[in-house]
Scaffold this active site. Structure first.
Site, PDB file in Angstrom:
ATOM      1  CD  GLU A 154      -0.894  -7.553  -7.769  1.00 25.95           C
ATOM      2  OE1 GLU A 154      -0.987  -6.506  -8.453  1.00 25.95           O
ATOM      3  OE2 GLU A 154      -1.390  -7.664  -6.636  1.00 25.95           O
TER       4      GLU A 154
ATOM      5  CD  GLU B  95      -4.935  -9.108  -3.848  1.00 23.32           C
ATOM      6  OE1 GLU B  95      -3.829  -9.227  -3.268  1.00 23.32           O
ATOM      7  OE2 GLU B  95      -5.419 -10.005  -4.555  1.00 23.32           O
TER       8      GLU B  95
HETATM    9  C1  1HE Z   1       8.882  -3.779   0.451  1.00 23.02           C
HETATM   10  C2  1HE Z   1       7.678  -3.701  -0.265  1.00 23.02           C
HETATM   11  C3  1HE Z   1       7.054  -4.939  -0.629  1.00 23.02           C
HETATM   12  C4  1HE Z   1       8.347  -1.702   0.102  1.00 23.02           C
HETATM   13  N1  1HE Z   1       7.648  -6.092  -0.255  1.00 23.02           N
HETATM   14  N2  1HE Z   1       9.425  -4.944   0.786  1.00 23.02           N
HETATM   15  N3  1HE Z   1       3.960  -4.620  -4.104  1.00 23.02           N
HETATM   16  C5  1HE Z   1       4.738  -3.811  -4.875  1.00 23.02           C
HETATM   17  O1  1HE Z   1       5.166  -4.179  -5.937  1.00 23.02           O
HETATM   18  C6  1HE Z   1       5.012  -2.454  -4.307  1.00 23.02           C
HETATM   19  C7  1HE Z   1       6.476  -2.302  -4.039  1.00 23.02           C
HETATM   20  N4  1HE Z   1       6.781  -1.088  -3.288  1.00 23.02           N
HETATM   21  C8  1HE Z   1       6.877   0.139  -3.891  1.00 23.02           C
HETATM   22  O2  1HE Z   1       6.599   0.339  -5.062  1.00 23.02           O
HETATM   23  C9  1HE Z   1       7.337   1.265  -3.014  1.00 23.02           C
HETATM   24  O3  1HE Z   1       8.011   0.711  -1.901  1.00 23.02           O
HETATM   25  C10 1HE Z   1       6.198   2.175  -2.463  1.00 23.02           C
HETATM   26  C11 1HE Z   1       5.627   3.004  -3.644  1.00 23.02           C
HETATM   27  C12 1HE Z   1       5.084   1.368  -1.816  1.00 23.02           C
HETATM   28  C13 1HE Z   1       6.756   3.123  -1.379  1.00 23.02           C
HETATM   29  O4  1HE Z   1       7.877   3.823  -1.895  1.00 23.02           O
HETATM   30  P1  1HE Z   1       8.908   4.516  -0.853  1.00 23.02           P
HETATM   31  O5  1HE Z   1       9.893   5.284  -1.679  1.00 23.02           O
HETATM   32  O6  1HE Z   1       8.135   5.260   0.164  1.00 23.02           O
HETATM   33  O7  1HE Z   1       9.605   3.308  -0.068  1.00 23.02           O
HETATM   34  P2  1HE Z   1      10.798   2.319  -0.540  1.00 23.02           P
HETATM   35  O8  1HE Z   1      12.120   2.994  -0.354  1.00 23.02           O
HETATM   36  O9  1HE Z   1      10.529   1.773  -1.895  1.00 23.02           O
HETATM   37  O10 1HE Z   1      10.641   1.101   0.471  1.00 23.02           O
HETATM   38  C14 1HE Z   1      11.023   1.205   1.832  1.00 23.02           C
HETATM   39  C15 1HE Z   1      11.385  -0.196   2.290  1.00 23.02           C
HETATM   40  O11 1HE Z   1      10.223  -1.025   2.223  1.00 23.02           O
HETATM   41  C16 1HE Z   1      12.418  -0.856   1.388  1.00 23.02           C
HETATM   42  O12 1HE Z   1      13.166  -1.750   2.191  1.00 23.02           O
HETATM   43  P3  1HE Z   1      14.630  -1.322   2.748  1.00 23.02           P
HETATM   44  O13 1HE Z   1      15.041  -2.506   3.572  1.00 23.02           O
HETATM   45  O14 1HE Z   1      15.466  -1.082   1.519  1.00 23.02           O
HETATM   46  O15 1HE Z   1      14.428  -0.065   3.561  1.00 23.02           O
HETATM   47  C17 1HE Z   1      11.575  -1.675   0.422  1.00 23.02           C
HETATM   48  O16 1HE Z   1      12.270  -2.777  -0.129  1.00 23.02           O
HETATM   49  C18 1HE Z   1      10.490  -2.149   1.370  1.00 23.02           C
HETATM   50  N5  1HE Z   1       9.268  -2.517   0.661  1.00 23.02           N
HETATM   51  N6  1HE Z   1       7.374  -2.416  -0.480  1.00 23.02           N
HETATM   52  C19 1HE Z   1       8.818  -6.062   0.427  1.00 23.02           C
HETATM   53  N7  1HE Z   1       5.883  -4.982  -1.286  1.00 23.02           N
HETATM   54  C20 1HE Z   1      -1.502 -11.932  -2.166  1.00 23.02           C
HETATM   55  S1  1HE Z   1      -0.933 -11.519  -3.641  1.00 23.02           S
HETATM   56  C21 1HE Z   1      -0.615  -9.828  -3.622  1.00 23.02           C
HETATM   57  C22 1HE Z   1       0.361  -9.499  -4.722  1.00 23.02           C
HETATM   58  C23 1HE Z   1       1.006  -8.178  -4.497  1.00 23.02           C
HETATM   59  O17 1HE Z   1       0.726  -7.492  -3.559  1.00 23.02           O
HETATM   60  S2  1HE Z   1       2.139  -7.727  -5.689  1.00 23.02           S
HETATM   61  C24 1HE Z   1       2.523  -6.096  -5.300  1.00 23.02           C
HETATM   62  C25 1HE Z   1       3.687  -5.978  -4.371  1.00 23.02           C
END
Ligand code: 1HE
Length: 260
Positions: A133, A113
């Site tokens: 989402e 977005e």
């Molecule tokens: C997060 C987030 C997040 C990572 N919110 N903490 N977005 C998503 O559904 C995408 C979710 N994220 C992923 O699928 C993956 O993290 C990635 C593909 C982006 C990257 O993968 P990777 O292997 O490099 O990283 P990771 O090990 O998954 O994440 C590293 C840390 O970032 C980890 O936290 P930690 O404390 O365990 O180290 C994750 O929890 C954290 N992290 N993404 C919170 N999104 C206005 S409306 C908009 C609606 C949306 O955007 S919905 C989509 C949300």
């Protein structure tokens, strides 16, 4: 004004301001602080800025909404949260200058977005685009339903949201998500070069292109044509336009060509 940011890094290179999402440990997930900082940075752009480049620190451009902030939100808080993103992203799209996003790694959910809010997008081969989402049980709330179909159509966005389909960089380029697809690690240099080129245009032309063009494209044809005439008359009346046209007629300006 002396502004300091927790999750954004701001640098200037002459007329170009570079904003870097700086939360790599959380894959630049956008929490309330970051969305407010993006808005603040655009509200308080240095008046000398003529173009903005926005990129993400670390392995990914942006993992979208910080999901840790949504679990405890009530319905009404969710509404205000989404409207807060709209206010911030409107400031990006309808701020004073063109904005170019550099994409790499994850460009997902709210990250897509944000990318769609920029006026141009430069992608590296590692880029992948997703709208998880649907899988998370939520809906886009950061203007995606309004901006993303304008880039790729409702049909492709429906596919991404219903099935979780992920587009790679080449598919994103073919679909219209990026304007330029460059080599790995070359995105920022390309975006900076484009930004400097854009910054050398007459400011009023750039303003017409980023502000009038998308609005005219949404109007009924008769109204759109009328606004186009107003905008073109205003732009050509500006001294910068008159000078540039004289420069061409007197052989001082470059010709149109592929290398231009
Ligand atoms: C997060 C987030 C997040 C990572 N919110 N903490 N977005 C998503 O559904 C995408 C979710 N994220 C992923 O699928 C993956 O993290 C990635 C593909 C982006 C990257 O993968 P990777 O292997 O490099 O990283 P990771 O090990 O998954 O994440 C590293 C840390 O970032 C980890 O936290 P930690 O404390 O365990 O180290 C994750 O929890 C954290 N992290 N993404 C919170 N999104 C206005 S409306 C908009 C609606 C949306 O955007 S919905 C989509 C949300």
């Amino acid at each position: 004004m002396n502004l300091t940011y927790e999750l954004l890094r701001v640098e200037t290179d002459g007329p170009v301001t570079h904003l870097r999402l700086n939360r790599p440990a959380k894959r630049n997930a956008i929490n309330n602080t970051l969305v407010r900082e993006i808005q603040t940075a655009f509200v308080h752009l240095d008046p000398a800025t003529r173009a903005v480049v926005i990129s993400g620190e670390g392995e990914h451009f942006c993992a979208g909404l910080d999901l840790s902030e949504v679990t405890e939100q009530s319905v009404v808080e969710g509404m205000h949260h989404s409207r807060g993103w709209h206010a911030a992203f409107d400031q990006v799209q309808y701020g004073p200058v063109p904005v170019i996003a550099v994409l790499h790694g994850a460009v997902v959910g709210g990250g897509l977005e944000l990318a769609a809010t920029a006026h141009l997008r430069v992608a590296e081969p590692s880029t992948f685009y997703g709208l998880p989402e649907g899988q998370r049980g939520i809906f886009v709330g950061g203007s995606g339903s309004m901006r993303i179909p304008r880039l790729i159509g409702v049909s492709r966005m429906t596919d991404m949201m219903l099935t979780g389909r992920v587009f790679d960089a080449a598919e994103g380029q073919a679909a219209g998500l990026s304007n330029y697809l460059v080599g790995e690690g070359e995105g920022l240099a390309k975006a900076m070069a484009l930004a400097h080129k854009v910054a050398s245009n007459a400011p009023l032309s750039n303003y017409a292109i980023t502000q009038a063009l998308p609005r005219i494209a949404e109007m009924a044809p008769a109204e759109g044509l009328f606004v186009e005439s107003l905008m073109s008359a205003i732009a050509q009346g500006d001294e910068a336009a008159k000078q540039r046209v004289r420069d061409f007629l007197e052989k001082r300006a470059s010709k149109v060509g592929k290398g231009a």
